[in-house]
Write a protein that holds these residues in place. Sequence first.
Motif, mmCIF file in Angstrom:
data_model
loop_
_atom_site.group_PDB
_atom_site.id
_atom_site.type_symbol
_atom_site.label_atom_id
_atom_site.label_comp_id
_atom_site.label_asym_id
_atom_site.label_seq_id
_atom_site.Cartn_x
_atom_site.Cartn_y
_atom_site.Cartn_z
ATOM 1 N N VAL A 255 0.809 -1.235 0.000
ATOM 2 C CA VAL A 255 0.000 0.000 0.000
ATOM 3 C C VAL A 255 0.840 1.282 0.000
ATOM 4 O O VAL A 255 0.527 2.227 -0.729
ATOM 5 C CB VAL A 255 -0.974 -0.002 1.213
ATOM 6 C CG1 VAL A 255 -1.775 1.297 1.274
ATOM 7 C CG2 VAL A 255 -1.910 -1.207 1.122
ATOM 8 N N LEU A 256 1.906 1.327 0.807
ATOM 9 C CA LEU A 256 2.595 2.612 0.986
ATOM 10 C C LEU A 256 3.213 3.156 -0.310
ATOM 11 O O LEU A 256 3.064 4.355 -0.608
ATOM 12 C CB LEU A 256 3.628 2.514 2.120
ATOM 13 C CG LEU A 256 3.014 2.301 3.518
ATOM 14 C CD1 LEU A 256 4.106 2.214 4.587
ATOM 15 C CD2 LEU A 256 2.020 3.409 3.874
ATOM 16 N N PRO A 257 3.909 2.314 -1.131
ATOM 17 C CA PRO A 257 4.448 2.872 -2.389
ATOM 18 C C PRO A 257 3.328 3.323 -3.333
ATOM 19 O O PRO A 257 3.491 4.307 -4.059
ATOM 20 C CB PRO A 257 5.217 1.685 -2.993
ATOM 21 C CG PRO A 257 5.459 0.736 -1.863
ATOM 22 C CD PRO A 257 4.302 0.914 -0.929
ATOM 23 N N LEU A 258 2.191 2.617 -3.293
ATOM 24 C CA LEU A 258 1.047 3.012 -4.121
ATOM 25 C C LEU A 258 0.545 4.396 -3.701
ATOM 26 O O LEU A 258 0.299 5.261 -4.551
ATOM 27 C CB LEU A 258 -0.073 1.968 -3.969
ATOM 28 C CG LEU A 258 -1.387 2.279 -4.691
ATOM 29 C CD1 LEU A 258 -1.202 2.195 -6.191
ATOM 30 C CD2 LEU A 258 -2.505 1.337 -4.230
ATOM 31 N N VAL A 259 0.412 4.612 -2.391
ATOM 32 C CA VAL A 259 -0.042 5.912 -1.889
ATOM 33 C C VAL A 259 0.965 6.998 -2.267
ATOM 34 O O VAL A 259 0.596 8.073 -2.752
ATOM 35 C CB VAL A 259 -0.236 5.865 -0.352
ATOM 36 C CG1 VAL A 259 -0.540 7.260 0.208
ATOM 37 C CG2 VAL A 259 -1.352 4.884 0.007
ATOM 38 N N ASP A 260 2.255 6.695 -2.069
ATOM 39 C CA ASP A 260 3.306 7.686 -2.370
ATOM 40 C C ASP A 260 3.267 8.127 -3.829
ATOM 41 O O ASP A 260 3.554 9.272 -4.153
ATOM 42 C CB ASP A 260 4.695 7.099 -2.066
ATOM 43 C CG ASP A 260 4.947 6.973 -0.567
ATOM 44 O OD1 ASP A 260 4.227 7.618 0.216
ATOM 45 O OD2 ASP A 260 5.872 6.215 -0.184
ATOM 46 N N LYS A 261 2.916 7.185 -4.723
ATOM 47 C CA LYS A 261 2.917 7.510 -6.150
ATOM 48 C C LYS A 261 1.565 8.098 -6.583
ATOM 49 O O LYS A 261 1.501 9.030 -7.397
ATOM 50 C CB LYS A 261 3.225 6.235 -6.959
ATOM 51 C CG LYS A 261 3.584 6.499 -8.417
ATOM 52 C CD LYS A 261 4.438 5.351 -8.958
ATOM 53 C CE LYS A 261 4.490 5.310 -10.482
ATOM 54 N NZ LYS A 261 4.731 6.580 -11.146
ATOM 55 N N ALA A 262 0.474 7.569 -6.038
ATOM 56 C CA ALA A 262 -0.854 7.985 -6.508
ATOM 57 C C ALA A 262 -1.208 9.407 -6.057
ATOM 58 O O ALA A 262 -1.776 10.181 -6.824
ATOM 59 C CB ALA A 262 -1.918 7.003 -6.012
ATOM 60 N N VAL A 263 -0.875 9.747 -4.816
ATOM 61 C CA VAL A 263 -1.348 11.031 -4.269
ATOM 62 C C VAL A 263 -0.842 12.227 -5.080
ATOM 63 O O VAL A 263 -1.634 13.118 -5.422
ATOM 64 C CB VAL A 263 -1.027 11.127 -2.754
ATOM 65 C CG1 VAL A 263 -1.186 12.554 -2.236
ATOM 66 C CG2 VAL A 263 -1.947 10.177 -1.980
ATOM 67 N N PRO A 264 0.447 12.281 -5.434
ATOM 68 C CA PRO A 264 0.878 13.415 -6.288
ATOM 69 C C PRO A 264 0.180 13.408 -7.647
ATOM 70 O O PRO A 264 -0.029 14.483 -8.231
ATOM 71 C CB PRO A 264 2.384 13.174 -6.454
ATOM 72 C CG PRO A 264 2.774 12.307 -5.305
ATOM 73 C CD PRO A 264 1.576 11.449 -5.018
ATOM 74 N N GLU A 265 -0.205 12.243 -8.141
ATOM 75 C CA GLU A 265 -0.906 12.190 -9.426
ATOM 76 C C GLU A 265 -2.308 12.783 -9.322
ATOM 77 O O GLU A 265 -2.758 13.529 -10.203
ATOM 78 C CB GLU A 265 -0.963 10.739 -9.929
ATOM 79 C CG GLU A 265 0.418 10.188 -10.286
ATOM 80 C CD GLU A 265 0.402 8.740 -10.752
ATOM 81 O OE1 GLU A 265 1.475 8.258 -11.194
ATOM 82 O OE2 GLU A 265 -0.657 8.075 -10.670
ATOM 83 N N TRP A 266 -3.021 12.451 -8.234
ATOM 84 C CA TRP A 266 -4.349 13.047 -8.041
ATOM 85 C C TRP A 266 -4.229 14.567 -7.873
ATOM 86 O O TRP A 266 -5.071 15.328 -8.344
ATOM 87 C CB TRP A 266 -5.056 12.424 -6.832
ATOM 88 C CG TRP A 266 -5.592 11.040 -7.102
ATOM 89 C CD1 TRP A 266 -4.940 9.856 -6.885
ATOM 90 C CD2 TRP A 266 -6.872 10.683 -7.649
ATOM 91 N NE1 TRP A 266 -5.740 8.795 -7.263
ATOM 92 C CE2 TRP A 266 -6.937 9.266 -7.725
ATOM 93 C CE3 TRP A 266 -7.978 11.413 -8.069
ATOM 94 C CZ2 TRP A 266 -8.053 8.579 -8.205
ATOM 95 C CZ3 TRP A 266 -9.104 10.722 -8.554
ATOM 96 C CH2 TRP A 266 -9.128 9.327 -8.625
ATOM 97 N N ARG A 267 -3.156 15.012 -7.200
ATOM 98 C CA ARG A 267 -2.969 16.460 -7.023
ATOM 99 C C ARG A 267 -2.660 17.121 -8.366
ATOM 100 O O ARG A 267 -3.133 18.229 -8.641
ATOM 101 C CB ARG A 267 -1.850 16.732 -6.006
ATOM 102 C CG ARG A 267 -2.140 16.100 -4.648
ATOM 103 C CD ARG A 267 -1.102 16.494 -3.631
ATOM 104 N NE ARG A 267 -1.286 17.902 -3.239
ATOM 105 C CZ ARG A 267 -0.480 18.554 -2.415
ATOM 106 N NH1 ARG A 267 0.585 17.932 -1.903
ATOM 107 N NH2 ARG A 267 -0.722 19.811 -2.107
ATOM 108 N N ALA A 268 -1.881 16.439 -9.209
ATOM 109 C CA ALA A 268 -1.595 16.978 -10.545
ATOM 110 C C ALA A 268 -2.879 17.028 -11.371
ATOM 111 O O ALA A 268 -3.100 17.959 -12.155
ATOM 112 C CB ALA A 268 -0.546 16.112 -11.241
ATOM 113 N N ALA A 269 -3.740 16.030 -11.189
ATOM 114 C CA ALA A 269 -5.033 16.042 -11.893
ATOM 115 C C ALA A 269 -5.848 17.260 -11.465
ATOM 116 O O ALA A 269 -6.489 17.923 -12.293
ATOM 117 C CB ALA A 269 -5.795 14.744 -11.623
ATOM 118 N N LEU A 270 -5.819 17.572 -10.150
ATOM 119 C CA LEU A 270 -6.522 18.772 -9.676
ATOM 120 C C LEU A 270 -5.963 20.030 -10.341
ATOM 121 O O LEU A 270 -6.725 20.904 -10.772
ATOM 122 C CB LEU A 270 -6.382 18.900 -8.159
ATOM 123 C CG LEU A 270 -7.371 18.136 -7.289
ATOM 124 C CD1 LEU A 270 -7.153 18.501 -5.823
ATOM 125 C CD2 LEU A 270 -8.810 18.447 -7.710
#
Lengths: 241, 241
Positions: free
Chosen positions: A110-125
């Motif tokens: 889970v942790l590497p997934l969160v580390d990678k996904a969260v900046p992507e969702w922020r970039a989408a915003l």
Amino acid sequence: MRFTSEQRLEDGVLEREFTLGEIPGILWTSGSAPAPLILVGHPGGLRMMYPRLVARARHAVAEGFAAATIELPGAGGRPRSAVTEDARADLLRALEAGEPVGDGIVDRLVLPLVDKAVPEWRAALDALLPLPEIGGPVGYSGGVISIGIRLAVVEPRISAAVLFAGSFVPRAVFEEARQVTIPLQVLLQWDDEGNDRQQALDLFDALGSKEKTLHANMGGHTGVPSFEGDDANRFFARHLK
Amino acid sequence: MRFTSEQRLEDGVLEREFTLGEIPGILWTSGSAPAPLILVGHPGGLRMMYPRLVARARHAVAEGFAAATIELPGAGGRPRSAVTEDARADLLRALEAGEPVGDGIVDRLVLPLVDKAVPEWRAALDALLPLPEIGGPVGYSGGVISIGIRLAVVEPRISAAVLFAGSFVPRAVFEEARQVTIPLQVLLQWDDEGNDRQQALDLFDALGSKEKTLHANMGGHTGVPSFEGDDANRFFARHLK
């Protein structure tokens, strides 16, 4: 962000696929007045999840919101990560052997997934919020709860979230949960086969928000009653409008 | 049943006080078309509870329901029972001494109250349902959860209930809970000072209904958020209309 396709669904919702660098995504709007955005979370695999995602999105657009989602790292056609694939294999071995799933496996999954996904969702915003169809505060709905919690902590543009109390939550996420302050509605399936009910209740308890409501329903992981869709929209209407 | 007073509240709701034998009660209707009835439960003391009861009732009438309540045995001006008064004194002594409240005290406090109150609520139904302003299925909302559970088991005219997960639930009521089959929405205050959270979760788990939803909110016993009133009306609209 580049739009790659556009279609009007039969209820008038405008569905546009886009790519954000290598990341595919989908945006749903009424096509008219600016509306508060709901980020539609999911466990990965946009194609497989599409029927459920589009249903949630259309429901949200009908209630005066815009909705958008992006693919998760390592899911759909996106490159797999060796660490995540190893952890997933270990997880499956543990489940098949009926062994407890250790913290080490959960952390690696889970942790590497969160580390990678969260900046992507922020970039989408960053890419979505300047669009004229989108305006006002942002909500996050569903998906991997560890991603939702991290987003709620680090992304000030997210004002409210509906989270799904799924399993395999790293211990570190319980600490992050205490830092969440935005209003939350948390869904729990009481008889979720692959879910530890007590862990889910402990995670709800850990969340730092003063306004948080737990909605627990009978049935398994995919059995969330349809009225919870209405409840989620009303929760977002209270906090985003 | 004898009506003893009648007034129009400023929003047009018709409030009528009545007596059913020695039992005082209040009926709220729109005064026009027949509407499904919601029985408004409470912990006893109509006068003291009136501001909260009338708010719930007006909200229900605005959503197309009729609402009614009656005084509990031993509360308001009704005759006290020696058994209940003794049990209440023992309860207060235990609470003041910081001692655990034994099953014996809880049984003596709650079971005779349930035994006496439930036939009274059923008699109120007998008297209320023939009125032209009332029609359709009946809901029970709030109040002493042991009364709500017994009513749900024994009274087939009650089709759905919103229960409040309070404390001091006799062990025997957990057994009755397994026999409940009507749709339920259960409210739990997560930080209720006088409430055992684990016992409340166990009671929710024990309820036999296939459709049951737990709504847990932050705060103490009297801190139920106002949006739960809307949620209760929507729950009843799904099941009574």
